[in-house]
Design a protein around this motif. Structure first.
Motif, PDB file in Angstrom:
ATOM      1  N   ALA A   1       0.488   4.090  -2.781  1.00  0.00           N
ATOM      2  CA  ALA A   1       0.358   5.508  -2.442  1.00  0.00           C
ATOM      3  C   ALA A   1       1.466   6.323  -3.095  1.00  0.00           C
ATOM      4  CB  ALA A   1       0.389   5.689  -0.924  1.00  0.00           C
TER       5      ALA A   1
ATOM      6  N   LEU B   1      -8.012  13.088  -6.977  1.00  0.00           N
ATOM      7  CA  LEU B   1      -8.366  13.706  -5.702  1.00  0.00           C
ATOM      8  C   LEU B   1      -7.147  14.212  -4.944  1.00  0.00           C
ATOM      9  CD1 LEU B   1     -11.175  11.284  -4.432  1.00  0.00           C
ATOM     10  CD2 LEU B   1     -11.439  13.652  -5.195  1.00  0.00           C
ATOM     11  N   THR B   2      -6.007  13.553  -5.140  1.00  0.00           N
ATOM     12  CA  THR B   2      -4.789  14.002  -4.453  1.00  0.00           C
ATOM     13  C   THR B   2      -3.904  14.861  -5.356  1.00  0.00           C
ATOM     14  OG1 THR B   2      -3.633  11.951  -5.072  1.00  0.00           O
ATOM     15  CG2 THR B   2      -4.759  11.993  -2.943  1.00  0.00           C
TER      16      THR B   2
ATOM     17  N   GLY C   1      -9.333   7.908  -9.786  1.00  0.00           N
ATOM     18  CA  GLY C   1     -10.022   8.755  -8.827  1.00  0.00           C
ATOM     19  C   GLY C   1      -9.103   9.218  -7.709  1.00  0.00           C
ATOM     20  N   ALA C   2      -8.315   8.290  -7.169  1.00  0.00           N
ATOM     21  CA  ALA C   2      -7.399   8.650  -6.088  1.00  0.00           C
ATOM     22  C   ALA C   2      -6.342   9.640  -6.567  1.00  0.00           C
ATOM     23  CB  ALA C   2      -6.736   7.394  -5.531  1.00  0.00           C
ATOM     24  N   THR C   3      -5.848   9.441  -7.786  1.00  0.00           N
ATOM     25  CA  THR C   3      -4.830  10.340  -8.323  1.00  0.00           C
ATOM     26  C   THR C   3      -5.391  11.731  -8.562  1.00  0.00           C
ATOM     27  OG1 THR C   3      -3.746   8.459  -9.399  1.00  0.00           O
ATOM     28  CG2 THR C   3      -3.127  10.652 -10.161  1.00  0.00           C
TER      29      THR C   3
ATOM     30  N   TRP D   1       0.813  -1.210   0.000  1.00  0.00           N
ATOM     31  CA  TRP D   1       0.000   0.000   0.000  1.00  0.00           C
ATOM     32  C   TRP D   1       0.847   1.261   0.000  1.00  0.00           C
ATOM     33  CZ3 TRP D   1      -4.907   0.720  -1.211  1.00  0.00           C
ATOM     34  CH2 TRP D   1      -5.747  -0.390  -1.221  1.00  0.00           C
TER      35      TRP D   1
ATOM     36  N   VAL E   1       0.458   7.017  -6.677  1.00  0.00           N
ATOM     37  CA  VAL E   1      -0.549   8.084  -6.768  1.00  0.00           C
ATOM     38  C   VAL E   1       0.079   9.456  -6.489  1.00  0.00           C
ATOM     39  CG1 VAL E   1      -2.662   8.975  -5.702  1.00  0.00           C
ATOM     40  CG2 VAL E   1      -2.461   6.534  -6.215  1.00  0.00           C
TER      41      VAL E   1
ATOM     42  N   LEU F   1      -3.394  -2.676  -7.254  1.00  0.00           N
ATOM     43  CA  LEU F   1      -4.598  -2.567  -6.446  1.00  0.00           C
ATOM     44  C   LEU F   1      -5.404  -3.850  -6.509  1.00  0.00           C
ATOM     45  CD1 LEU F   1      -6.254  -0.656  -4.676  1.00  0.00           C
ATOM     46  CD2 LEU F   1      -7.446   0.107  -6.721  1.00  0.00           C
TER      47      LEU F   1
ATOM     48  N   ALA G   1     -10.508   3.298  -9.655  1.00  0.00           N
ATOM     49  CA  ALA G   1     -10.094   3.638  -8.294  1.00  0.00           C
ATOM     50  C   ALA G   1      -8.778   4.413  -8.298  1.00  0.00           C
ATOM     51  CB  ALA G   1      -9.968   2.367  -7.456  1.00  0.00           C
ATOM     52  N   VAL G   2      -7.828   3.968  -9.103  1.00  0.00           N
ATOM     53  CA  VAL G   2      -6.525   4.632  -9.154  1.00  0.00           C
ATOM     54  C   VAL G   2      -6.659   6.026  -9.760  1.00  0.00           C
ATOM     55  CG1 VAL G   2      -4.247   4.576 -10.250  1.00  0.00           C
ATOM     56  CG2 VAL G   2      -5.159   2.536  -9.150  1.00  0.00           C
TER      57      VAL G   2
END
Length: 439
Positions: free
Chosen positions: A109, A331-332, A327-329, A105, A112, A307, A324-325
Motif C-alpha cells: 500500500a 484508482l488512488t 490499476g490500484a495506483t 500489505w 501505491v 503482490l 493489479a498494481v
C-alpha cells in the motif's frame, strides 16, 4: 524506499536491480546508496524547513541517529534470516504469519500511495523550471503518473546500470547545488533558530522518515554478497555515512542559502538557481523528471513482484500482478493528486500517507527483531520500537489508513510469508531472482 517481495526489492524513489554475480563491498554499497536516495530528497528539505525553520536540522540529526539504529537492526536481520520473505518474512519471524502478511500489505500500500508523491515532486520541478503555478505542477504530475503507468503496462525494464547512473547524477547534482550556492549563504538566515518552537521540530520529523525507508534492502543483498556476515556491516556503514552527509548538506544549504524562502517545494531548483542562475532550475527539473520516471517504474515493478508473493499461488501470476498494481495506483493516485490540486490536501499531508504505511512496516520489523535478535542488535531494536511508534502516531490521520490496511491483511486468509528458521551459519549467497520477475 524499497519493495520487499521475497526474491528482491528495488526502491521506490531510487535504484536497485540486483542482478548478476557476487557483489564487492563497493558495488553493494553503491546499490544500497541507490536504495536510500531518490526523488524524495528533492522535496523533503523544503517541507522540513517550512515546519521548523533552521531547527529542522535537529529533526534531520535525530532521524539520522534513528536511521543508523534501524540500519543496524536490518543488518542483523539480513545476516541472521537472509532474504526469506523480505520485511514480511522479518516480521513473521518474531510475530507470526498474520503480522508478516500485514507488514507485506502495508508495504504494498505504501508503494501505491508513494507513486503519486514521486510524480508530484517531478511535476513541481517542471513547473518551477517554466515559472508556472501549482496548477501546472499538478497537471504535470498527472501526465507523469499516466506515462509511468503506461510504461509499467508495456513491461519496460530499467537495469541496475541505468539506475545507478541516475543515482550518481542525483548525488553529483546535490553536491554541485550545495557547493555552488555556498557563496549565497547568510548567517542571518539561521535566526530565529526555533521560529515555531519545539512543536515545529516534532511536526517536521514524521514526513522526513520518507527519506529513510530503504534499510530493508539487506534482505536482497545477502544473496549477492560472498561473505554477508562480514561485508554487510561495511556496506551499511558506508551507505549510512554517504546518505547522512548528503541529507545534512542539502538540509543545511536549504536553510543557509534560501532563508525565508526555504519552505518551498523545489529546494534543489532554488539552490541551483542560486548557484548558476536561471539554467539551474532547468537542470534540476530535467534531473527530477528522469528520476521520477525511472524511480516510479522500478517502484511499481517491485510492487507487482510483491503482490505475486503475497497472494495465493496463481492469483496474480505473470502480468496480472502488473495490471493489479497499475490499476490500484491509478484508482488512488489520480484522486490524491487531484485533491492536492484543489487544495483539499497539501503535499506534506500526502507524503504522510506512504510514510505512515512504511513506518508500520518498520514497527513490525523492529518489534520482531526484539524477539529474534540478541546482543547489541536487540538493544538497538528495543530503542527503535518506541521511537518508530511515536513517529507513526505523529503522522496524524494517515495512521488510521495504515491500521486499516494492517488489520484487513491480518484477518484475510491466503498465502503469507512463512516463519523462517534462524540459520546457524552466515547466509549463503544464491542466484538472485530478477526484481522484474513479475513480468
Amino acid at each position: 524506499m524499497t519493495d520487499t517481495a521475497a526474491p528482491s526489492r528495488p526502491r521506490p524513489g531510487s535504484a536497485a536491480d540486483p542482478s548478476g554475480a557476487h557483489l564487492s563491498t563497493a558495488g553493494a554499497s553503491a546499490l544500497y546508496i541507490g536504495a536510500l536516495l531518490g526523488p524524495s530528497l528533492l522535496l523533503l528539505p523544503g517541507l522540513a524547513a517550512r515546519a521548523a525553520g533552521p531547527a529542522s536540522l535537529l529533526a534531520w540529526l535525530a532521524l539520522l541517529g534513528l536511521s543508523g539504529l534501524i540500519a543496524a537492526v536490518f543488518c542483523a536481520l539480513g545476516t541472521r534470516l537472509g532474504s526469506t520473505g523480505g520485511v514480511a518474512g522479518y516480521t513473521a519471524a518474531g510475530l507470526g504469519t498474520r503480522a508478516g502478511r500485514a507488514a507485506g500489505w502495508c508495504f504494498l500500500a505504501g508503494v501505491v500511495a508513494g507513486a503519486p508523491v514521486v510524480c508530484l515532486i517531478g511535476g513541481s520541478y517542471a513547473a518551477a523550471a517554466l515559472g508556472a503555478d501549482e496548477a501546472t505542477a499538478v497537471r504535470a504530475a498527472l501526465v507523469l503518473l499516466a506515462l509511468v503507468l503506461a510504461v509499467r503496462l508495456l513491461g519496460v525494464r530499467t537495469g541496475a546500470g541505468l539506475q545507478l547512473a541516475l543515482v550518481s547524477a542525483l548525488v553529483a547534482l546535490v553536491l554541485f547545488a550545495v557547493l555552488g550556492s555556498a557563496p549565497s549563504a547568510r548567517a542571518a538566515h539561521w535566526t530565529p533558530f526555533l521560529p515555531h518552537g519545539w512543536t515545529g521540530v516534532a511536526q517536521a520529523a514524521p514526513p522526513l522518515m520518507f527519506a529513510f525507508v530503504g534499510w530493508e534492502a539487506a534482505a536482497s543483498l545477502t544473496t549477492r554478497l560472498r561473505d554477508p556476515r562480514r561485508q554487510l556491516r561495511r556496506v551499511v556503514l558506508i551507505a549510512f555515512a554517504v546518505t547522512s552527509l548528503l541529507c545534512l548538506a542539502l538540509a543545511a544549504a536549504t536553510v543557509a542559502v534560501l532563508g525565508p524562502g526555504a519552505g518551498g517545494s523545489v529546494p534543489l531548483a532554488d539552490l541551483m538557481r542560486a548557484a548558476v542562475g536561471a539554467p539551474g532550475a532547468l537542470l534540476a527539473a530535467g534531473a527530477a523528471l528522469v528520476l521520477t520516471l525511472a524511480a516510479t517504474n522500478t517502484y511499481l515493478t517491485g510492487a507487482a513482484a510483491l503482490l505475486d508473493a503475497l497472494l495465493p499461488s496463481g492469483a496474480a501470476a505473470g502480468r496480472r500482478g502488473s495490471f493489479a498494481v497499475v490499476g490500484a495506483t491509478a484508482l488512488t493516485g489520480v484522486p490524491l493528486v487531484a485533491l492536492v490540486g484543489t487544495g483539499v490536501l497539501t503535499t506534506s499531508q500526502l507524503v504522510s500517507v506512504p510514510t505512515a504505511l512504511f513506518l508500520s512496516v518498520y514497527l513490525g520489523c523492529v518489534t520482531s527483531a526484539v524477539r529474534v535478535l540478541d546482543g547489541a542488535a536487540r538493544l538497538a531494536a528495543i530503542v527503535c520500537a518506541p521511537a518508530v511508534l511515536a513517529l507513526l502516531l505523529g503522522t496524524g490521520w494517515p495512521v488510521l489508513a495504515a491500521a486499516a490496511v494492517a488489520l484487513l491483511a491480518a484477518r484475510t486468509g491466503g498465502a503469507g510469508p512463512t516463519t523462517p528458521p534462524p540459520p546457524t551459519a552466515p547466509a549463503t549467497p544464491t542466484a538472485p531472482a530478477r526484481p522484474d520477475s513479475a513480468n
